[in-house]
Design a protein around this motif. Sequence first.
Motif, mmCIF file in Angstrom:
data_model
loop_
_atom_site.group_PDB
_atom_site.id
_atom_site.type_symbol
_atom_site.label_atom_id
_atom_site.label_comp_id
_atom_site.label_asym_id
_atom_site.label_seq_id
_atom_site.Cartn_x
_atom_site.Cartn_y
_atom_site.Cartn_z
ATOM 1 N N ARG A 214 0.824 -1.211 0.000
ATOM 2 C CA ARG A 214 0.000 0.000 0.000
ATOM 3 C C ARG A 214 0.857 1.260 0.000
ATOM 4 O O ARG A 214 0.559 2.234 -0.708
ATOM 5 N N LEU A 215 1.925 1.254 0.801
ATOM 6 C CA LEU A 215 2.802 2.421 0.832
ATOM 7 C C LEU A 215 3.484 2.607 -0.523
ATOM 8 O O LEU A 215 3.542 3.723 -1.050
ATOM 9 N N ALA A 216 4.010 1.506 -1.086
ATOM 10 C CA ALA A 216 4.701 1.601 -2.371
ATOM 11 C C ALA A 216 3.768 2.139 -3.454
ATOM 12 O O ALA A 216 4.167 2.978 -4.276
ATOM 13 N N GLU A 217 2.537 1.707 -3.459
ATOM 14 C CA GLU A 217 1.602 2.167 -4.481
ATOM 15 C C GLU A 217 1.186 3.615 -4.258
ATOM 16 O O GLU A 217 1.050 4.380 -5.221
ATOM 17 N N ALA A 218 0.970 3.995 -3.000
ATOM 18 C CA ALA A 218 0.569 5.376 -2.727
ATOM 19 C C ALA A 218 1.671 6.359 -3.095
ATOM 20 O O ALA A 218 1.404 7.452 -3.624
ATOM 21 N N ALA A 219 2.915 5.968 -2.821
ATOM 22 C CA ALA A 219 4.042 6.863 -3.071
ATOM 23 C C ALA A 219 4.615 6.719 -4.472
ATOM 24 O O ALA A 219 5.410 7.565 -4.903
#
Length: 533
Positions: A214-219
Motif C-alpha cells: 500500500r505504501l509503495a503504491e501510494a508513493a
Amino acid sequence: MTDTPAVLADALVARLLRAGVGEVVVAPGSRNAPLAMALWAAAQAGAFRLHTRIDERTAGFLALGLTKSGSRAAVLTTSGTAVANLHPAVLEAVHAGVGLVVVSADRPARLRGTGANQTTDQIGIFGPLVRSYDVASVAALEAVPAPWGAVVHLNLQLDAPLVPALPPHRAPCEFVVETPESGQIRMGREHTDLRQGPRTVVVAGDDSGPPARRLAEAAGWPLLAEPSSGSRTGENALRTYRLLLETALGDTIERVVVFGRPTLSRPVTLLLERADVEVLVVPGRGVWPVSPPGSRTIDAPAWAENGPDDPAWLDAWRTADRDLARRVDRLLASEPALTPYDVAAATHAALPAGGLLVVGASSPIRDLDLMLRPTTVGTRRKIVANRGLAGIDGTISTAIGAALGRRDSTRSLALMGDLTFLHDQTALVLGPEEPRPDLTIVVPNDDGGAIFSMLEQGAPAHAASFERLFGTPHGHDLASLCAAARVPHLRVTSRPELDQALASPNGGIEVVEAVVDRSGRRELDRRIRKLVI
C-alpha cells in the motif's frame, strides 16, 4: 501444593480453550499421559482437533505450521529429551513472532534431582527468549499472565497416579470456547509521514503483509518484496530486484523503507548497510533487533503527499525489471535439462487463487524469489516460509500443519530441496486416524546441497573438500522412502512432465520428485548475473 493430575489436566484444557487454542499436537509418553487423555476427551467432544506424532521435533513444527496458517496450536510432550526436541521449532517461532503454546510434563518438585529416569531441568530449557512457567497447581496455572501472544512454555508437575481409574469422558456442553485472547492490546498508532524527495524503494521481508504494498503504491515507489512477505502483489512489485540492485539503477537509491526483516538477499543486506542510504524500518514480529545499525525505526508510515512521487523513478525500475526478466527466461529456456528455477516457476504457476505454498529454506526460496511473477491483489495466494531462523529442519511438518490449518485453501503445495525433505522424513509417518491434508510436495532433487556451490566454499579453489563437506551427496531413493510411508510418489525429469504432474493432483499427501543437476549450478548462476552487466 500440587493438585492431582486429573484436576490439573482439566484446568489445562479450560485454559487452552480460553487462549483460543483449537489445534493440539500430542507426542506420546508416560508422564504426560493424564494431560494427553484429557485433551483426547476434549477433542472427542469437539473442543479441539487432535494430532498425534511419535517424533517430538515433528510435533513441534506441525504445531508451528498450524499456527502460521491462522490457527492457534499447542504441542504437548512428556519429560526428558522429549522437551529438548521441541527446541528447533520453538526457536523458529520465537524469532518469527509466532504465538506457539508449549506444554511439557514433569515430575513434582520433591522428585527432582533424585536421579529418576527421564528427568532433567526443564524450567527455562528454551532459554531467556521464552517465558517458562513451572505449574504445580490450578492456581499457578491460572496465574500465568495473559494474553499469550508470544511463545509460552507451561511445565506441569504431575504426580502419580498418571492414569485415571476410568477413561476420561466429557460431554460437549462442558467445553465452552471463550473469545480468543489477542496477541497484544494495540493502542492507537501514530503515523510517520513520508514525503517526496529522496529516490526511495520499499523492501518487504517475511510476513510484512499488505502495508508494504500500500505504501509503495501510494508513493509510486518500487516494491522489493520477498516471496513470503505477503506483499508481492500489484504493479509496483518487482521480480528481479536482487539482480537490479547490483546495477547502476541500484546505485542511485537514496532511501529505503523496510517492513519486517528481509533475510534472502545479500544485495539487499548490502543496500541497507550503505552509508549514503537513509534506512527507515517498520519493525516486524519476533525477537530480532528492530533495525540495522544506522537506521531509524518508524511507526505506521503514511504517504503525506496528494500524488505519487516522481513517476520516472518507478518507470525506470519497471522497465528494467521487465527487460531483465525476459532475458532470464530466455536463458533458462535454452537450458537442455530441467533446472531448479524451472521447478520453482512451475510450482508457483500451479498455485491457484486462494492457494497455499510452503517453501523450504536454502536454495528453493531463493529460486522462487527470482522466478515469482507478482500476482494480482486480492487473489489470496499465501506463501509461508520458516524465516525466523531459516533452518531446513521441520519443513514437511510445517507444510502439513499449514495445510491443515488453512482449511479454506483451494490447493496446498510445498517446495523444498532433497536434503530438507530427508531431514524431516519422519513427518510422513502418520497414524491411520490422523488428519491428512491434500498436499503436493515438490522436491527438486540434485543429490546434495546446491546452495553451497554458489557461496565462497563452492569456488574451484576448494573443490577437493567441497563434496564431502558441503555438497553432501546422499544417493537415497526418494521413491523407496515414500513407499515405506505409503505416500504416492512421482519422478519427473523435464518441464512438460513436471507441469503435467502438478496439473493432476491425486489428493492426500503426495511427492513429486523433479530430478535436476547440481554440477552446473554455480556456472548457471554466473551466467544469470552476467545478464545485468
